[in-house]
Each structure stands twice: as structure tokens, then as C-alpha cells.
Design an enzyme around this catalytic site. Structure first.
Site, short mmCIF file in Angstrom:
data_model
loop_
_atom_site.label_atom_id
_atom_site.label_comp_id
_atom_site.label_asym_id
_atom_site.label_seq_id
_atom_site.Cartn_x
_atom_site.Cartn_y
_atom_site.Cartn_z
N GLU A 82 0.83 -1.21 0.00
CA GLU A 82 0.00 0.00 0.00
C GLU A 82 0.87 1.25 0.00
O GLU A 82 0.68 2.17 0.81
CB GLU A 82 -0.96 -0.02 1.19
CG GLU A 82 -1.95 -1.17 1.14
CD GLU A 82 -2.99 -1.10 2.26
OE1 GLU A 82 -2.82 -0.29 3.20
OE2 GLU A 82 -3.99 -1.85 2.17
N GLU A 241 -5.57 -8.54 0.72
CA GLU A 241 -6.15 -8.50 2.06
C GLU A 241 -7.65 -8.34 1.90
O GLU A 241 -8.10 -7.48 1.12
CB GLU A 241 -5.61 -7.33 2.89
CG GLU A 241 -4.13 -7.41 3.22
CD GLU A 241 -3.66 -6.20 4.02
OE1 GLU A 241 -4.51 -5.37 4.42
OE2 GLU A 241 -2.44 -6.07 4.23
#
Length: 517
Positions: A82, A241
Site C-alpha cells: 500500500e 487483504e
């Protein structure tokens, strides 16, 4: 829990793929010869070094990947995590770092087996990306970062990893979204006015959001012929995720979401109101022929996270007790496969170029092509047609012979009689010990096998396979028992070089080694 205990927990629950956030030596060693597929990570704090110096990337790969592979079945490396959100200042260095790590793996001969990707957060898309057909990446990254990244992933046969939290999307609507739509329960569905598709769950909608955003990005370089013709990127999107917060919304909704998610993925994806695996389509409405792959976040609750929400996404408490009951096998739901036996074979009329492209795709998207590598069981005959047929059929069988999984753009077809000369790499194979490694290494590997699932009762004093009472004989028995129980994968007969696969029946003393689990 220590790494060995975690491995036992994974195997007990039938979990076969795991993503970790570093390359911890103890974890990678514990995963050796377990059959569990692993994605490891180069963390954000190492990103600048990997981008700046290809030699640094090579040394990282030599130290953190090569010593463990193939005993530890590493399938991917995530470069950063991220980055746009957690380390925005490193954004310009992300793609160069990915390229350097991939080049390092290629130099070590590992790039075909281990793919390089990066996980992006769902907020990399514009807030206006609704409905799915309006999906777009943010202007600050779309052309400058996502374009060269997607080109790189396409050229290397890799995938884009996306972290998506549906609970956050549900909460952001302030009650406007039907909870049944979010939890995979029957609902009226949501129509995308742009595409005409009807979505019956938030999961498919968010995944198609990403696919539309990918296809909206202009290429920064050469694209494949298929991509130019279809307008669609030949890059799969995988969930890196994905979970529902236990603390935020209660255990029951988390339990419902996770179990329905597993059913959805195991069935191949189904945007239908019934959610029966028998009615399942493959993929999503926009990408009906693409695989669905999800890493559930996360294995354990984290009691050191800063907030209660962040601490409560785990499937298990830190002591290994379940937070709630999860059926990881989706109830053994029936496969959407045909009732009678069938095989997927390559079409010679497609020509070698199309067969090679489809072969590469199959091997990069779930088919186990290790048996058609040089020197392996099914390498001969060394023709595109034979290798493609092997790869296509392996992919088709692994997908439960589901509709649409034996097409390969017209390069394959289904037959209902086993093709003549088809190769089964596991037909009659055994794992035996290698005397050259010496008794001490054999003993260590023997102890490992007996402690990790092999039934070694037959080689105890007085038992039927105790004689001959030698390290070599006992190790061969234990290695083979472990190998058969773990699906006879190449990795399950390695034991740090102490074992090897043979293809003729083995007898030690009066004991015949079995060839089936």
C-alpha cells in the site's frame, strides 16, 4: 505461536496458501516441505534501496529467497505494501523497485516460478468509481505509476494485488447498502447502468471496479496482441487483504461473511441470487473467465495494533483458538464439473504461437507445469502440442472442470475419453533417501518427516518395516510416507536434498513402499 505450531494450524485447517509481510528465516524454514504456497515481501522500508541499486536487489534475492526455494514453495514477492497510502513519498520508486527485484529473480532462474507484484489499497481508485463500470485510478497515479506498472505485470505474466475491505465500503453508505448484498446473502441485486450487469454481491462489484480501472489506463509501452484486440488488460487482480471486522460489527456478521466468501471463491465466483456452487459462473460479471483469488486478512488477531478495529480482523486468537468457526473447505460443496470424466486437450490447428501463449497463461495462472520442464516426467514428447495439452488439462482439472476453463481462446477443447499418450506425472512415484548425505542428515530429515505427518509406526522396533535397521531404510520409509500423504509434490520429497523421487516400485527388506496415500 511459534512458526512450527502455525504450520500445524494451517495444515489442520486445510489452508494451502499464505501471504507474509517479510522474509523471516524461522517462518520460511518452518514452511519447507509442507506443500503450503507462500508469498513473501520486500517491505516499504527496503523499497528505496531496491529501486536505487539492481545489485542490492540481487543480494536481497540471494539472501532471502534462493536459500529457501524450492523446499519452501515461494510463489510470489510483494514489493512494498500500500505504498500510495502508507509511504507516498516512495511512489516514484515503486515500479523501478519491482523491476529490479524481478530482474534479480530472473538472474537466479526463479522468475517463472516466483512472480513480482505489489499490493495497492482500494483507495487508489477515485472516490467517484461507482458503479463498477466507472472504475478509474486516481489522476496522480493513473498514467505516471499504474500504466508502467500494469505493462510490467502484463509482460512478466504477473498479477496486481489489491487490498479491499468490504466492511468499510458498507459502513460508508450510512445504511443505504443492503447488508445482504455485502454478506453474499440473497438480495435484489444492483444494476450497473453503464454495463448492464447486475451485481448480487459487493465482492464482485469491487473486484470489477478494479478491472475497469485497469482497462481505463493507457499503456506506456508495448501491449500484447490480445490486449489490443480486446481492450482488456491481460493482468489478473488478486485480493491481497480481504476481511470483515469482528469488533466493528459483531462476530456473527464476520462469520457469515467469511464463510460465504469462501463458498463464493471455491465455487469459482457466482453473481447469482441463489449462491449455490452448482449455479456458479466463473469469475465476475465483467471478467467471467478469470480466476478469483483471495487472501483473507488475517490469520491472527493482533493485540499490539493501535485501535480495537485494527486488532480484530483475525480468524484465530494469538493462542490458536478460533475467533469463530470457519469452514475452509466450504462444506465439501460439489464441484460445478461434469458428472462424467473429461479432459482438456490442445488444438493443433491453433498453431505453435497461440499454443505457446495459452501455455504460458495456464502455467502462470494455477496449472502446475513442473512436470513438463526439461528432464521431468512429462517433458517428452517435447512439442508445443503435448506440453500445452498437459498444462491445459492440469488447469482444467484444478478448476473442477468448470465451464469456461477449457477454452484458451479457442486453443483447446474438452474430450470424454482419456487422450492416448497423456502423461500422469504421479503415476507410480516414490520418495527415497539419498545415502550420499550421510546418517546425521538422514536422521534429522527422518525426525522431521515423522514429526510432520508421516506415520512412522511401521519402522519402530518389532514392527513390520523395522528391518533392515539402517538410517537409509528407515528414512526412505518415512520420506515416502510423507511424500504420498502430501500429494506427491516435488517439494514434499526434498528434505534439504536428502530425498529424491523415483518412478519404479521400491522394496526395502520385506517392506514394499506404498505408492498412494
Amino acid at each position: 505461536m511459534d512458526p512450527a505450531s502455525v504450520v500445524r494450524l494451517l495444515k489442520k485447517n486445510g489452508i494451502t496458501m499464505v501471504r507474509v509481510y517479510d522474509t523471516d528465516q524461522a517462518v520460511l524454514s518452518a514452511m519447507a516441505n509442507t506443500g503450503i504456497k507462500l508469498v513473501v515481501a520486500l517491505p516499504n522500508e527496503m523499497l528505496a534501496s531496491a529501486a536505487a541499486d539492481p545489485r542490492w536487489a540481487v543480494q536481497w534475492a540471494k539472501s532471502n529467497v534462493k536459500p529457501y526455494y524450492p523446499a519452501t514453495d515461494i510463489r510470489g514477492v510483494t514489493v512494498g505494501n500500500e505504498v500510495f497510502q502508507q509511504a507516498n513519498g516512495l511512489t516514484p520508486q515503486l515500479v523501478p523497485a519491482m523491476k529490479n527485484v524481478q530482474a534479480a529473480l530472473a538472474g537466479l532462474g526463479l522468475a517463472d516460478a516466483i512472480k513480482v507484484t505489489t499490493p495497492i489499497a482500494f483507495d487508489a481508485l477515485k472516490a467517484s468509481s461507482f458503479p463498477p463500470s466507472k472504475g478509474e485510478f486516481r489522476d496522480d497515479i493513473a498514467q505516471s505509476v499504474m500504466s508502467p506498472m500494469l505493462d510490467f505485470l502484463e509482460q512478466t505474466g504477473s498479477y496486481l494485488m489489491v487490498n479491499i475491505y468490504p466492511y468499510k465500503a458498507y459502513v460508508s453508505t450510512n445504511g443505504a447498502m443492503d447488508i445482504n448484498y455485502a454478506l453474499f446473502r440473497p438480495n435484489a441485486g444492483v444494476v450497473d447502468g453503464g454495463s448492464g450487469f447486475t451485481y448480487h454481491n459487493l465482492f464482485d462489484a469491487q473486484l470489477d471496479n478494479v478491472y475497469y480501472a485497469m482497462d481505463a489506463v493507457r499503456s506506456s509501452g508495448n501491449r500484447t496482441v490480445e490486449t489490443m484486440l480486446t481492450g482488456r488488460r491481460k493482468v489478473p487482480a488478486k485480493h491481497g487483504e480481504h476481511s470483515w471486522c469482528t469488533y466493528c460489527d459483531g462476530v456473527e456478521n464476520s462469520k457469515t461473511y467469511t464463510n460465504n466468501l469462501i463458498k463464493h471463491v471455491v465455487s469459482g465466483g457466482a453473481s447469482t441470487a441463489s449462491y449455490s456452487p452448482l449455479d456458479a459462473a466463473v469469475g465476475t460479471p465483467y471478467r467471467p473467465n478469470d480466476d478469483i483469488s483471495v487472501y483473507i486478512f488475517e490469520l491472527f488477531n493482533e493485540n499490539e495494533k493501535s485501535s480495537a478495529e485494527e486488532s480484530n480482523y483475525g480468524l484465530f486468537y494469538p493462542n490458536g483458538q478460533p475467533v469463530y468457526q470457519v469452514d475452509f473447505m466450504a462444506g465439501g460443496a460439489p464441484s460445478p464439473s461434469p458428472a462424467r470424466s473429461s479432459w482438456c486437450v490442445a488444438n493443433s490447428a491453433a498453431g505453435d504461437a497461440r499454443l505457446q501463449a495459452a501455455l504460458d497463461w495456464a502455467c502462470g495462472h494455477g496449472a502446475d507445469c513442473s512436470a513438463i520442464q526439461p528432464g521431468k516426467t512429462c517433458y517428452q514428447p517435447n512439442t508445443k502440442l503435448a506440453h500445452a495439452s498437459y498444462a491445459f488439462n492440469d488447469y482444467y482439472q484444478r478448476k473442477g472442470r468448470a465451464s469456461g476453463t477449457c477454452d484458451f481462446a479457442g486453443a483447446a477443447s474438452i474430450v470424454y475419453q482419456q487422450p492416448a499418450g497423456s502423461c500422469d506425472p504421479n503415476a507410480g512415484s516414490w520418495c527415497v533417501a539419498n545415502a550420499a548425505v550421510g546418517d546425521s542428515r538422514l536422521q534429522a530429515a527422518l525426525d522431521y518427516a515423522c514429526g510432520h505427518g508421516a506415520d512412522c509406526s511401521a519402522i519402530q522396533p518389532g514392527a513390520r518395516c523395522f528391518n533392515p535397521d539402517t538410517k537409509l531404510a528407515h528414512a526412505s520409509y518415512a520420506f515416502n510416507d510423507y511424500y504420498q500423504r502430501n500429494g506427491r509434490s516435488d517439494q514434499s520429497c526434498d528434505f534439504g536434498g536428502a530425498g529424491s523421487v523415483v518412478h519404479h516400485a521400491q522394496k526395502i527388506g520385506n517392506c514394499v513402499l506404498r505408492s498412494r496415500a
